[in-house]
Write an enzyme that holds these catalytic residues in place. Sequence first.
Site, PDB file in Angstrom:
ATOM      1  N   ASN A   1      12.465 -43.175  31.610  1.00 25.31           N
ATOM      2  CA  ASN A   1      11.961 -42.987  30.249  1.00 25.31           C
ATOM      3  C   ASN A   1      13.033 -42.290  29.418  1.00 25.31           C
ATOM      4  O   ASN A   1      13.262 -41.095  29.564  1.00 25.31           O
ATOM      5  CB  ASN A   1      10.676 -42.156  30.290  1.00 25.31           C
ATOM      6  CG  ASN A   1      10.067 -41.941  28.914  1.00 25.31           C
ATOM      7  OD1 ASN A   1      10.645 -42.300  27.902  1.00 25.31           O
ATOM      8  ND2 ASN A   1       8.891 -41.334  28.883  1.00 25.31           N
TER       9      ASN A   1
ATOM     10  N   HIS B   1       7.416 -49.514  25.104  1.00 24.34           N
ATOM     11  CA  HIS B   1       8.064 -48.262  25.496  1.00 24.34           C
ATOM     12  C   HIS B   1       8.034 -48.149  27.016  1.00 24.34           C
ATOM     13  O   HIS B   1       7.014 -48.409  27.655  1.00 24.34           O
ATOM     14  CB  HIS B   1       7.324 -47.090  24.858  1.00 24.34           C
ATOM     15  CG  HIS B   1       7.746 -45.754  25.348  1.00 24.34           C
ATOM     16  ND1 HIS B   1       9.069 -45.380  25.472  1.00 24.34           N
ATOM     17  CD2 HIS B   1       7.014 -44.679  25.760  1.00 24.34           C
ATOM     18  CE1 HIS B   1       9.133 -44.141  25.921  1.00 24.34           C
ATOM     19  NE2 HIS B   1       7.898 -43.699  26.107  1.00 24.34           N
TER      20      HIS B   1
ATOM     21  N   CYS C   1       8.107 -40.234  21.339  1.00 19.50           N
ATOM     22  CA  CYS C   1       8.669 -41.485  21.865  1.00 19.50           C
ATOM     23  C   CYS C   1       8.618 -42.650  20.876  1.00 19.50           C
ATOM     24  O   CYS C   1       9.505 -43.507  20.911  1.00 19.50           O
ATOM     25  CB  CYS C   1       7.983 -41.860  23.181  1.00 19.50           C
ATOM     26  SG  CYS C   1       8.366 -40.704  24.526  1.00 19.50           S
TER      27      CYS C   1
END
Length: 335
Positions: free
Chosen positions: A286, A256, A116
């Site tokens: 996400n 994030h 990520c």
Amino acid sequence: MNKINAAITAVGAYLPEDVITNDDLEKMVDTNDEWIMTRVGIKERRILRDKNKGASYLAIRAAQDLFDRHGIDPKSIDGLILATNSSDYHFPSTASIVAHEIGCGDIFSFDMQAACPTFIYALEVGANFIRSGRYSKILVIATEKMTAFTDYTDRATCPLFGDGAGCVLLEATEEEVGVMDAVLHSNGIGKDHLIMKAGGSACPATHETVDNRWHYVYQEGQVVFKHAVVDMCNSCVEIMERNNLSHDDITWVVPHQANLRIIDAVARRMGVPYEKVMVNIERYGNTSSATIPICLWEWEHKLKKGDVLVMTSFGAGFTWGAVYVKWAYDGSTVR
């Protein structure tokens, strides 16, 4: 010679039109809206349903958005760095496909994969290309078709992921704006806690791996959550201390978008009021490496020249880090 900085001078993004709501998931697995909202804070996520289109399609659309809204000539780009954990193929690189399709010519291009946080890794790599003095414009794209690797029989992971892409243009400048500093970390202790178990050289695809559903995302949520909170918070504190930044100096925190509870913890640790935190996880879920540039795109019209941004992310490996950026333009002037 004056110091060369790498400024973000344009942003773009693309999100597929199709939406999967929590009510939709309730029809697939044993879950409900309250359970999902309480644990991760996601209401809906986007999906690229066309099985013949991969992450490259999303990246192309995001780059075209940047070019169109900012009046950028694709031929002016010197290089392309593509952040992704869901590449079209093992090879060729997705970056080479995208560079060709968006009309950049025979520029250098390559994929990066660091879970990520790949976008913030790619941002620092791109900034160093600019700082070298050899390149003037680097396009950094983060693109993910995470739903291709999401197991819609697994109630623990299927509510989490969505598809999307975001991008930024880095340009050389002598002004005191741009990517000012980055702290990037990794530690392989988390390898087994967040992983796609099969499909790589360590565990090639077989009938057994398919039957065992090892080609989907596997996550031990509680372990990942604890590490994410600690490491994202620590990296933010680290970059603030290195650059003598107080919470009052920070205009925006760009975390994030993995879990709303993680975002809350980061804001509290940094001492930043919640209205300074970019949050869109409720609508997009996400999107892995693409969450941060999608936030920049969505908040672009609120960003002003000189704004101080701290971006932070965490992912598989484990990998994590933070980037300190001074914004280079007034977003309100962009169409």
